[in-house]
Design a protein around this motif. Structure first.
Motif, PDB file in Angstrom:
ATOM      1  N   SER A 153       0.820  -1.228   0.000  1.00 43.21           N
ATOM      2  CA  SER A 153       0.000   0.000   0.000  1.00 43.21           C
ATOM      3  C   SER A 153       0.846   1.268   0.000  1.00 43.21           C
ATOM      4  CB  SER A 153      -0.933  -0.004   1.222  1.00 43.21           C
ATOM      5  OG  SER A 153      -0.151   0.054   2.414  1.00 43.21           O
ATOM      6  N   VAL A 154       2.131   1.105   0.271  1.00 39.99           N
ATOM      7  CA  VAL A 154       3.018   2.270   0.336  1.00 39.99           C
ATOM      8  C   VAL A 154       3.419   2.673  -1.079  1.00 39.99           C
ATOM      9  CG1 VAL A 154       5.133   3.206   1.335  1.00 39.99           C
ATOM     10  CG2 VAL A 154       3.882   1.414   2.537  1.00 39.99           C
ATOM     11  N   SER A 155       3.408   3.976  -1.355  1.00 40.53           N
ATOM     12  CA  SER A 155       3.771   4.441  -2.694  1.00 40.53           C
ATOM     13  C   SER A 155       5.244   4.166  -2.973  1.00 40.53           C
ATOM     14  CB  SER A 155       3.495   5.937  -2.826  1.00 40.53           C
ATOM     15  OG  SER A 155       4.429   6.679  -2.072  1.00 40.53           O
ATOM     16  N   ASN A 189      11.035   4.295  -1.781  1.00 45.76           N
ATOM     17  CA  ASN A 189      12.372   4.559  -2.320  1.00 45.76           C
ATOM     18  C   ASN A 189      13.078   5.683  -1.580  1.00 45.76           C
ATOM     19  OD1 ASN A 189      12.138   2.550  -4.201  1.00 45.76           O
ATOM     20  ND2 ASN A 189      11.596   3.892  -5.904  1.00 45.76           N
ATOM     21  N   THR A 190      12.321   6.749  -1.292  1.00 47.23           N
ATOM     22  CA  THR A 190      12.920   7.888  -0.588  1.00 47.23           C
ATOM     23  C   THR A 190      13.405   7.462   0.791  1.00 47.23           C
ATOM     24  OG1 THR A 190      11.396   9.370  -1.744  1.00 47.23           O
ATOM     25  CG2 THR A 190      12.546  10.285   0.144  1.00 47.23           C
ATOM     26  N   LEU A 191      12.584   6.675   1.464  1.00 46.64           N
ATOM     27  CA  LEU A 191      12.974   6.201   2.796  1.00 46.64           C
ATOM     28  C   LEU A 191      14.260   5.366   2.716  1.00 46.64           C
ATOM     29  CD1 LEU A 191      12.144   6.085   5.793  1.00 46.64           C
ATOM     30  CD2 LEU A 191      10.874   3.999   5.264  1.00 46.64           C
ATOM     31  N   ALA A 192      14.326   4.493   1.710  1.00 46.66           N
ATOM     32  CA  ALA A 192      15.506   3.633   1.556  1.00 46.66           C
ATOM     33  C   ALA A 192      16.747   4.465   1.239  1.00 46.66           C
ATOM     34  CB  ALA A 192      15.255   2.608   0.450  1.00 46.66           C
ATOM     35  N   VAL A 193      16.602   5.459   0.341  1.00 49.45           N
ATOM     36  CA  VAL A 193      17.739   6.310  -0.043  1.00 49.45           C
ATOM     37  C   VAL A 193      18.231   7.113   1.158  1.00 49.45           C
ATOM     38  CG1 VAL A 193      18.387   8.347  -1.395  1.00 49.45           C
ATOM     39  CG2 VAL A 193      17.171   6.468  -2.499  1.00 49.45           C
ATOM     40  N   ILE A 194      17.286   7.701   1.900  1.00 46.70           N
ATOM     41  CA  ILE A 194      17.681   8.526   3.054  1.00 46.70           C
ATOM     42  C   ILE A 194      18.359   7.661   4.113  1.00 46.70           C
ATOM     43  CG2 ILE A 194      16.786   9.890   4.993  1.00 46.70           C
ATOM     44  CD1 ILE A 194      14.799  11.137   3.064  1.00 46.70           C
ATOM     45  N   LYS A 195      17.838   6.458   4.313  1.00 47.50           N
ATOM     46  CA  LYS A 195      18.471   5.561   5.297  1.00 47.50           C
ATOM     47  C   LYS A 195      19.913   5.258   4.895  1.00 47.50           C
ATOM     48  CE  LYS A 195      14.729   3.007   7.558  1.00 47.50           C
ATOM     49  NZ  LYS A 195      14.098   1.696   7.749  1.00 47.50           N
ATOM     50  N   LEU A 196      20.106   4.957   3.603  1.00 50.74           N
ATOM     51  CA  LEU A 196      21.448   4.637   3.126  1.00 50.74           C
ATOM     52  C   LEU A 196      22.388   5.828   3.297  1.00 50.74           C
ATOM     53  CD1 LEU A 196      23.386   2.697   1.653  1.00 50.74           C
ATOM     54  CD2 LEU A 196      22.496   3.590  -0.504  1.00 50.74           C
ATOM     55  N   LEU A 197      21.917   6.992   2.878  1.00 55.55           N
ATOM     56  CA  LEU A 197      22.739   8.198   3.005  1.00 55.55           C
ATOM     57  C   LEU A 197      23.034   8.514   4.469  1.00 55.55           C
ATOM     58  CD1 LEU A 197      20.951  10.426   0.336  1.00 55.55           C
ATOM     59  CD2 LEU A 197      23.296   9.596   0.187  1.00 55.55           C
ATOM     60  N   LEU A 198      22.019   8.272   5.314  1.00 58.98           N
ATOM     61  CA  LEU A 198      22.169   8.581   6.741  1.00 58.98           C
ATOM     62  C   LEU A 198      23.217   7.669   7.390  1.00 58.98           C
ATOM     63  CD1 LEU A 198      21.174  10.350   9.023  1.00 58.98           C
ATOM     64  CD2 LEU A 198      19.269   8.786   9.375  1.00 58.98           C
TER      65      LEU A 198
END
Length: 1764
Positions: A872-874, A879-888
């Motif tokens: 149900s998640v867009s 993707n944004t959550l995954a990218v930010i986690k990786l960058l973080l």
């Protein structure tokens, strides 16, 4: 041209509760429709629009009912429900108005039950007790009284209850407002409720007056009377309460007068009562007791200014001024109001109040006009143009017509217009055109400078009264003068409006006075011909603004003028093509055609088919040198009056031709125009294609189209598609790697327009779709644009990819996706700042790809399967959550490593790139629609902690006292000691030993990097890129600094973005918010800490950007604790500044570093429409600190205050709210300039500069003495009245020491600042006797400033005096100054005073003679008196005066008079005695007798230059025919000076020779010019042997400037006269002269010398070749080589332009000739030079080279024409 989409009306549907539905369903019948069933059906609908249609069916149904239905229970139930529904609907809901409109048609027999039902509902409404629910009741009451007969009847029945409710409501709101003091949001809401309550009370009294008339007033005990008294008292209290919003006070003023008028008896005495209130002269004995009880506070002698203002407004708006109903008392009140308003205008300076005052003055003029219709003769006399009140009103107009607020300027225009009508009304019956008042106004207005904006609007109003012809009779050149002014954009709209008024009025006058057709030529000569001349030859700005503002209005007034314009311009278009600086006739033609077509006066197909304008002509325009001509030609093709006009094939071909050459334009404004015009064309294609699709289905109309376009619609549509495909192909073609920024910008912007315009709506055919043109190569091209170093190219490419993201992402395979993602991650840690921006855009594009999440998760150690399974998640959110986690994860690890070695981080993995990418990813995330809230909350918390951690590592560097040079590269003891001090100060977190000694990281840097890379979850791309070849890693201070301040910047912006997440939790449960209140408070403290302690400008400026986001959020926040934080922070920082604590970390240097930014952010985010309490508090504190009364206090707070004030005055967001504090700022800066402490003086100077800009505007001209950045003394002192006594007092103090013999060398520090301000003021011809702030008292002090020992101050006092004197006072003042000069040299004579006086005389006389274009008797007498007086002091110009500086100053006066007297001599004035005196002065000079002094004598050079100018001036006068034609026979002998030009040329001083040579050059150029023909000035009489003299000088001259000037004169002379004299003068034949001049190019040391030598040699070569004289081949070869040398890229612009000029001059004879005189090789070499110049980086050089091609083309055309 683009049609706007219609807004969809939103209508909220109403619902009935269970009880109401039950009541209706009891009476509803399924088999037939009755009222109950209709209402049930209506309530069941869920669409508001459908409910409106249903309600409209009620009345037809009701009208079918018979008389007996009034008692029907069903009808009663329905009316009850309708009443409840009506009162439940919102005030702005269209359903409410529809229901009221329907019920207005209720039959008479149903009115009684309907009223009963509605009364019952309204009574329930009036029982409301919650203050915050009162607004709904008020809205219902207002709705009932607005065009709703049923509602009005209800209120009439419940009149007493409504009065009681309103009385209670006003008191309750007042009490609630008091309880919530300090809570701005609640108070603002209460203020608006209060405003509505007062308005409803007024409506009640105005619309239901019959309820309060008659016997009710006789009984003071009645309930209505007491309620009215209570309402009156409440409104009076609101009027007096300055803490309320101004709108509330204004409305209360209206209510007080309205209620008093309703209650007061006898009503004839009401005007006297109001007059007494305004004058503060109310006698309590003559006023009713009820009035004293209710309005006693108004019956005081001194009411506040704002209260008086709002009372005046109330009286003007609420009393009846028509028909003379108020008699003499009313007329007296009208005059009293005017007096009060005009006196208030000098007191009330707050912008909002000043705006109100101007609006009320407009109302007064309207009331005066109404009163005059039936007014007494006495009133007409008192409102006549010559009356005192009208005089004061004119003063107000002249003071405010250039006010910075648009509203005040507009109101002033209306006041002036009404004032003219008032005067016309008072003189009704007489001839207005010959009226002395109008004549005087016109004369004064015309004498004003054209830079005064108010002049245009006022003249426009006068034209409507007296007609254009009467004004043109005074000065026929007015149209040309106004057109000349239009080069200034700020004046162009005013000027065009005036011209429109004038030519429209003039046309109407001609139409009435003459037969049709007989006047048009005269009208064209006045209004059109000057326009065409300027369009052809005017400068860029002037022509642009005339085309934008004037031309459309002219064509609208008289469309037939277009054919006249085309005829005139077409005739000269071939001959006058224009250049890079002028449009020429071709450019003017394109502009006229474009404007005409855009406004519907022209069909392009008609003029092209008729042959008026050819395709070749338009093509020429499309590739013209002048970029604006190209734009006009493109506009001609793109802009049409109809958006659905079909685009012809010819137009499409011309557009394609345009795009071949113009996409790389260097000018941003031209690029924007290209994009805008092409967008209009695409809109035309899109909209006309929709019409064609519809016509395709309609066969009848299709035949009509085929007849008009000669082709079927389908064929046109195919042409459209082919055209758009070719355009896109061309645009993608120019986006190759390495293409220029302008080309990329244009191509991407145009592609974006195409994608936007041709987007596919559902169910609609589309002629073209960009996504169908896309392939993988084109997508790759767009992605490559991310690598551009220009961010705007990245933005455009990203936006375009977002519009095409479906097709763009589908074309990305998994392998390509992996590569792109890896590239983005690598770039995010690059040491190049622009790489991280590229990474951010690339990641923002990739997050829309479904496969990205798996790639991200593959990079991380742990895999979150739960996230993967949640469908149900867009895609974007996952993707944004995954990218930010990786960058973080990466940035956290890098911060950990940076704590060990900040140097290693700066060199290998600067952390700011990662944070930038995180911030970019957050920007495009829809925070109000997130699914993974808990995940995001965790990420936000980690981001905040990461920000603090990163800041802790880098902030010590930017907060140190030496952020720019932290790392010493030397190991000397001094640097080491300094380093230890810095380290002790910042206490860095680094644990390595780099800071202990200076060194460079060598091989071990590589080893450490590899270890670091192994520890991190992903490899560091920077390390990989360096590879094995890496030898050293040199870390400079700059690298560390960039890493640190950019990291601070990104952290600040990230925290600012995170703060914006707070409002999302206010609409939901606190647990669902992504950020907590506590976190926001901590972020605020973080910003405060860094803004107040950062030293590096980049760091605190960018922290400011994030802090502004926080403060703006806080100002809109509902949480009271957060809302009050800015006020708390401001108080704390002001207290810290005041306390002057030695332990304070505030930075007192670097202009207070971040402190001003911190305070700016707090004040600028405060709502502008409120009371701006924070601004008031801060300014009060800061001004008291900036100008301290106790000088013994520490200077640090004063320095901070001055620096902060400077920032606030410069902040445009504070707007006019800061203007009331400008005067105090000026005082503080002038007083601070006198401080003994340098820091205070420095900050005061910076503050003063900011204030000058704030008062007089941004400098728009290089000329410091231009009137564009000045204002009249009246306007200045009216806006800042407190500066009048201050400046006068300071000037008095400054000048008091200047005449003292003992203190002559004492220089007062503030003299310079005072003269700077005063020099920007000037008197206006409109100054009258009504101004209380005259600038005359300043004159004696300014004159005394001329005695200053400082040369610059004397010079400034000379300039400053001119503006303070009206033209009529100049002769008297100049004579007084001249008479004050000593009659002979005396031992005690002070030369400084003499010099200052002479400078003042010079500037006064110069302004006097320049301002008088025509000789009048007064002027003639004044000039004769001045010349006589000048003659009595001539000893100052002779040897009797030992001071050469004052001799030079006196000679400058004589030169100026001599130059101007020649002009007046031609108008009949004779000055023979003056010329005789000049001859004596010259004879007595050292130029005649020899110069004994050495050049080192002070003032000698200045004196020699002045005497030389006098000689040249007198010689030029004797050269003219005017002097020889004088009455006296001996005039010629009398006037001839004893020196000749030859004598000056042989003077040993090069300054004298240079002036003489410049005069010769000017005379040479003027000899055959128009200036001589028109008699504008006499040319210098050139000696017959000039050629000989110049040739000898050329060989002997040693001064480079003189030598260049000699060569320039020879270059401008006719070589037929020069060459014959070379043999006898310098013993050279022409070829030797040529060789000599070519050698000069080689040996000359200056570009100027080389340039003129080459031009002279080139002219000589052409002359010799044209006369068939032989030139040695080696000489020609050398000449060609020199031209090639001049064309090399590294040469200076001056040399390149000279080469272009030479090439242009030889084009027709050598370059384009079929006979190759120079031979093939050299001719091709010169053509190569042309090509090189065309490719030069400098636009000016390219334009000059383009003229070579133009000459060659025209030569080719003329040859072809000759052959034919």
């Amino acid at each position: 041209m683009v049609l706007k989409k219609k807004k969809e009306i939103q209508v909220d549907a109403f619902f009935l509760d269970h009880h109401q539905l039950e009541k209706l369903q009891r009476f509803s019948k399924a088999e037939e429709q009755n009222l109950a069933s209709l209402l049930v059906h209506c309530a069941e609908l869920r669409n508001g629009i459908q409910q409106i249609q249903c309600i409209k069916q009620i009345m037809p149904l009701v009208k079918q009912m018979d008389q007996s239905s009034a008692g029907d229970p069903m009808v009663k139930a329905c009316l009850d429900v309708l009443g409840e529904t009506y009162f439940s609907l919102g005030a702005k809901n269209p359903l409410k108005k529809v229901l009221a409109s329907s019920l207005n048609g209720l039959p008479g027999h149903l009115m009684v039950p309907a009223v009963q039902s509605f009364v019952c509902c309204l009574r329930e409404e009036l029982k409301a007790t919650d203050v915050y629910l009162y607004r709904k009741v008020l809205d219902n009451l207002a709705s009932c009284m607005e065009d709703f007969s049923l509602g009005r009847a209800c209120i009439k029945n419940l009149f007493e209850e409504v009065l009681q409710f309103l009385q209670k409501l006003l008191l309750d709101i007042q009490e609630e407002n008091r309880k919530n003091h300090g809570n701005c949001i609640v108070q603002t809401q209460l203020m608006h409720d209060l405003l509505i309550a007062i308005k409803v009370s007024m409506m009640l009294i105005q619309k239901l007056q019959e309820n309060i008339q008659g016997s009710l007033w006789k009984d003071s005990e009645s309930f209505v009377w007491q309620s009215m008294c209570s309402l009156l008292k409440s409104c009076t209290n609101f009027l007096m309460d300055a803490t309320l919003l101004q709108t509330v006070q204004t409305t209360s003023g209206l209510a007080v007068v309205l209620f008093t008028r309703a209650m007061y008896e006898p009503v004839e005495e009401l005007p006297s009562l109001i007059s007494g209130l305004l004058r503060g002269a109310v006698e309590h004995s003559g006023v009713p007791a009820w009035f004293l009880r209710s309005c006693g506070v108004l019956c005081t002698p001194q009411l506040p200014g704002s209260v008086l203002l709002f009372l005046c407004h109330g009286a003007l708006a609420m009393l009846d001024w028509k028909n003379g109903s108020m008699g003499e008392n009313g007329e007296k009140l009208l005059l009293d109001i005017a007096s009060v308003l005009l006196s208030l205008s000098s007191e009330l300076k707050e912008p909002s109040v000043a705006t109100s005052l101007s609006r009320i003055l407009v109302i007064w003029t309207n009331s005066a006009l109404a009163a005059l219709v039936s007014g007494s003769p006495d009133l007409k006399l008192k409102l006549n143009g010559s009356s005192d009140i009208i005089g004061k009103l004119l003063e107000y107009i002249y003071t405010h017509w250039d006010h910075p607020l648009d509203a005040i300027r507009h109101q002033t225009k209306l006041i002036f217009k009404n004032l003219l009508q008032i005067h016309q009304t008072t003189i009704a019956g007489s001839n207005g055109k010959s009226d002395p008042f109008f004549a005087r106004l016109i004369k004064h207005l015309l004498s004003l400078d054209w830079h005064v904006k108010g002049k245009y609007t006022s003249l426009g109003s006068l034209v409507e009264c007296v007609g254009t012809e009467n004004i043109l009779q005074l000065d026929r050149a007015i149209p040309v003068r106004i057109l000349d002014v239009m080069s200034d954009q700020s004046l162009a709209p005013y000027a065009s409006d005036l011209l429109e008024t004038m030519f429209t009025n003039h046309k109407a006058h001609f139409t009435l006075s003459f037969h049709k057709g007989t006047w048009i030529d005269q009208w064209h000569n006045i209004w059109v011909s000057p326009l065409l001349v300027i369009l052809c030859e005017g400068n860029h700005d002037q022509t642009t603004y005339i085309i934008d503002y004037y031309l459309p209005k002219l064509l609208k007034c008289n469309p037939d003028s277009l054919s006249y314009m085309i005829r005139i311009l077409q005739a000269s278009a071939d001959a006058n093509l224009g250049s890079c600086s002028t449009r020429g006739a071709l450019g003017a033609l394109m502009a006229c055609l474009r404007t005409a077509r855009a406004h519907g006066h022209l069909e392009l197909s008609n003029i092209m088919s008729s042959g008026l304008v050819s395709t070749e002509c338009i093509k020429q325009g499309l590739v013209h040198q002048h970029s604006q001509v190209c734009i006009d030609a493109l506009g001609l093709l793109c802009e049409t009056h109809r958006t659905t006009e079909i685009v012809s094939l010819e137009e499409m071909q011309l557009i394609q031709f345009f795009m071949l050459y113009n996409l790389n334009n260097q000018s941003p404004s031209v690029r924007q125009q290209i994009i805008s015009l092409l967008r209009k064309l695409f809109c035309r294609i899109q909209e006309s294609s929709q019409v064609l699709y519809k016509l395709e289905q309609n066969k009848t109309k299709q035949e009509l189209v085929e007849k008009s376009t000669k082709m079927p619609p389908l064929r046109i549509l195919q042409q459209y598609k082919d055209f758009m495909s070719s355009v896109c192909a061309r645009l993608f073609e120019v986006l190759f790697p390495g293409s220029s920024h302008p080309t990329r910008f244009c191509a991407l912007s145009i592609l974006e327009s195409i994608a936007e315009i041709f987007s596919v709506p559902k169910g609609q055919a589309q002629v073209f779709q960009l996504d169908q043109e896309m392939d993988s190569a084109r997508v790759q091209t767009l992605i490559q644009c991310f690598a551009s170093t220009f961010e705007e190219v990245k933005i455009l490419a990203f936006r375009l990819l977002m519009k095409l993201r479906d097709v763009a992402l589908n074309l990305q395979g998994s392998e390509n996706l992996d590569l792109l993602f890896q590239a983005a991650i690598d770039l995010s840690t690059s040491t190049k700042p622009y790489d991280c921006v590229t990474a951010s855009y690339l990641l923002n594009f990739l997050v829309y790809h479904k496969g990205l999440q798996h790639i991200c998760l593959g990079k991380q150690l742990k895999h979150n399967s739960q996230l993967d399974e949640n469908t149900s998640v867009s895609t974007v959110e996952k993707n944004t959550l995954a990218v930010i986690k990786l960058l973080l994860v990466n940035v956290e690890e890098e911060i950990f490593q940076a704590k060990k070695s900040l140097l290693q981080a700066a060199a290998s993995f600067p952390m700011y790139g990662r944070v930038h990418c995180i911030n970019g990813a957050l920007q495009q995330l829809p925070f109000n629609n997130l699914t993974l809230v808990s995940e995001w909350k965790e990420i936000v918390t980690r981001l905040i902690l990461m920000s603090y951690s990163l800041s802790a590592v880098v902030s010590p560097v930017v907060q140190s006292s030496s952020p720019e040079g932290l790392i010493p590269m030397d190991s000397d003891p001094e640097s080491a000691d300094r380093l230890q001090m810095i380290l002790h100060e910042i206490q860095p977190q680094d644990t390595n030993d780099y800071f202990m000694q200076a060194k460079i990281l060598k091989e071990h840097c590589k080893e450490e990097s590899e270890k670091l890379a192994d520890q991190r979850p992903m490899k560091n791309s920077c390390m990989e890129m360096r590879g094995k070849d890496r030898q050293a890693c040199d870390v400079t201070a700059q690298m560390v600094l960039v890493c640190c301040w950019r990291s601070m910047k990104e952290v600040s912006l990230l925290l600012g973005t995170l703060c914006k997440l707070l409002p999302s939790q206010t609409t939901s449960e606190p647990s669902e918010g992504l950020i907590t209140v506590e976190q926001v408070k901590n972020i605020g403290d973080y910003f405060k800490h860094h803004l107040l302690q950062s030293r590096h400008r980049g760091a605190f400026e960018l922290a400011y950007a994030g802090f502004v986001q926080l403060t703006e959020m806080l100002s809109r926040c509902n949480s009271e604790s957060l809302h009050k934080m800015p006020e708390h922070w401001l108080s704390c920082v002001l207290e810290e500044i005041k306390s002057c604590d030695p332990s304070s970390t505030l930075c007192a240097t670097r202009r207070s570093a971040g402190i001003p930014f911190y305070i700016q952010a707090l004040l600028a985010s405060e709502p502008k429409k409120g009371k701006t309490n924070l601004l008031k508090m801060a300014m009060k504190e800061l001004i008291s600190l900036a100008a301290p009364l106790n000088e013994s206090l520490s200077v640090i707070p004063q320095v901070h205050a001055l620096n902060i004030l400077r920032a606030l005055y410069r902040d445009t967001r504070l707007g006019e709210n800061i203007m009331p504090y400008v005067a105090d700022g000026i005082k503080a800066s002038i007083l601070g300039f006198m401080s003994p402490v340098w820091a205070v003086r420095n900050s005061s100077t910076l503050l003063f500069s900011a204030l000058i800009t704030r008062i007089f505007g941004v400098k728009r001209e290089k000329d410091e003495n231009s009137k564009k950045n000045r204002m009249t003394g009246r306007e200045f002192f009216s806006r800042f009245p407190s500066l009048y006594p201050f400046l006068l007092k300071q000037l008095e103090i400054v000048t008091s020491t200047l005449n003292s013999e003992t203190e002559e060398l004492k220089i007062h520090p503030s003299l310079f600042l005072l003269l700077l301000i005063l020099g920007r003021l000037y008197p206006s011809p409109m100054d009258g006797s009504h101004s209380t702030l005259s600038i005359a008292p300043f004159v004696p002090f300014i004159i005394r400033c001329g005695h200053s020992p400082v040369f610059r101050c004397r010079e400034m006092s000379g300039r400053a005096l001119v503006p303070f004197l009206v033209a009529t006072e100049v002769p008297h003042t100049a004579l007084a100054l001249l008479r004050g000069l000593p009659d002979s040299a005396a031992p005690g004579m002070r030369q400084n005073a003499v010099h200052g006086t002479l400078l003042q005389v010079f500037h006064l006389l110069q302004s006097y003679v320049e301002s008088n274009q025509f000789v009048s008797l007064d002027f003639q007498q004044g000039l004769c008196d001045i010349i006589t007086c000048v003659g009595t002091k001539l000893w100052l110009a002779k040897r009797l005066n030992p001071c050469l500086v004052t001799r030079a100053a006196y000679l400058d006066v004589l030169v100026m008079l001599s130059t101007h007297l020649e002009k007046f001599q031609k108008q009949g004035m004779q000055f023979l005695d003056f010329w005789e005196e000049m001859k004596r002065v010259i004879s007595d000079s050292e130029l005649v007798s020899g110069i004994p002094d050495s050049p080192a004598v002070p003032g000698l050079i200045q004196y020699l230059q002045s005497i030389t100018r006098l000689v040249i001036s007198v010689l030029s006068v004797t050269a003219g025919p005017d002097l020889q034609s004088c009455a006296s026979a001996a005039a010629e002998d009398t006037a001839k000076p004893s020196l000749s030009v030859a004598h000056l040329l042989h003077c040993e001083f090069h300054e004298v020779r240079l002036l003489a040579l410049e005069a010769i050059l000017l005379g040479l150029r003027q000899r055959n010019s128009k200036q001589i023909a028109e008699g504008r000035g006499g040319a210098l009489c050139l000696p017959t042997d000039l050629e000989d003299t110049l040739l000898r000088m050329a060989l002997k001259e040693t001064n480079p400037q003189c030598f260049c000037k000699v060569l320039e004169i020879l270059y401008n002379m006719d070589l037929r006269n020069v060459l014959p004299k070379t043999e006898c003068s310098i013993k050279m034949n022409p070829n030797q002269l040529l060789t000599w001049s070519l050698n000069l190019v080689d040996i000359s040391s200056s570009p100027e010398g080389q340039t003129i030598a080459l031009k002279f040699a080139s002219k000589l070569i052409i002359h010799l070749l044209q006369n068939h004289q032989q030139i040695p081949e080696e000489v020609l070869k050398k000449w060609v080589q020199l031209i090639m040398y001049f064309c090399e890229d590294e040469q200076e612009t001056e040399m390149l332009l000279a080469a272009a000029e030479v090439l242009k001059s030889i084009t027709s004879f050598l370059l384009s000739s079929e006979k190759l005189i120079l031979g093939l090789s050299d001719t091709l070499g010169l053509w190569r030079c042309v090509i090189l110049l065309l490719q030069n980086e400098d636009l000016v050089v390219r334009d000059a080279a383009a003229e070579v091609i133009q000459v060659a083309q025209s030569e080719k055309k003329s040859n072809e024409g000759t052959e034919v």
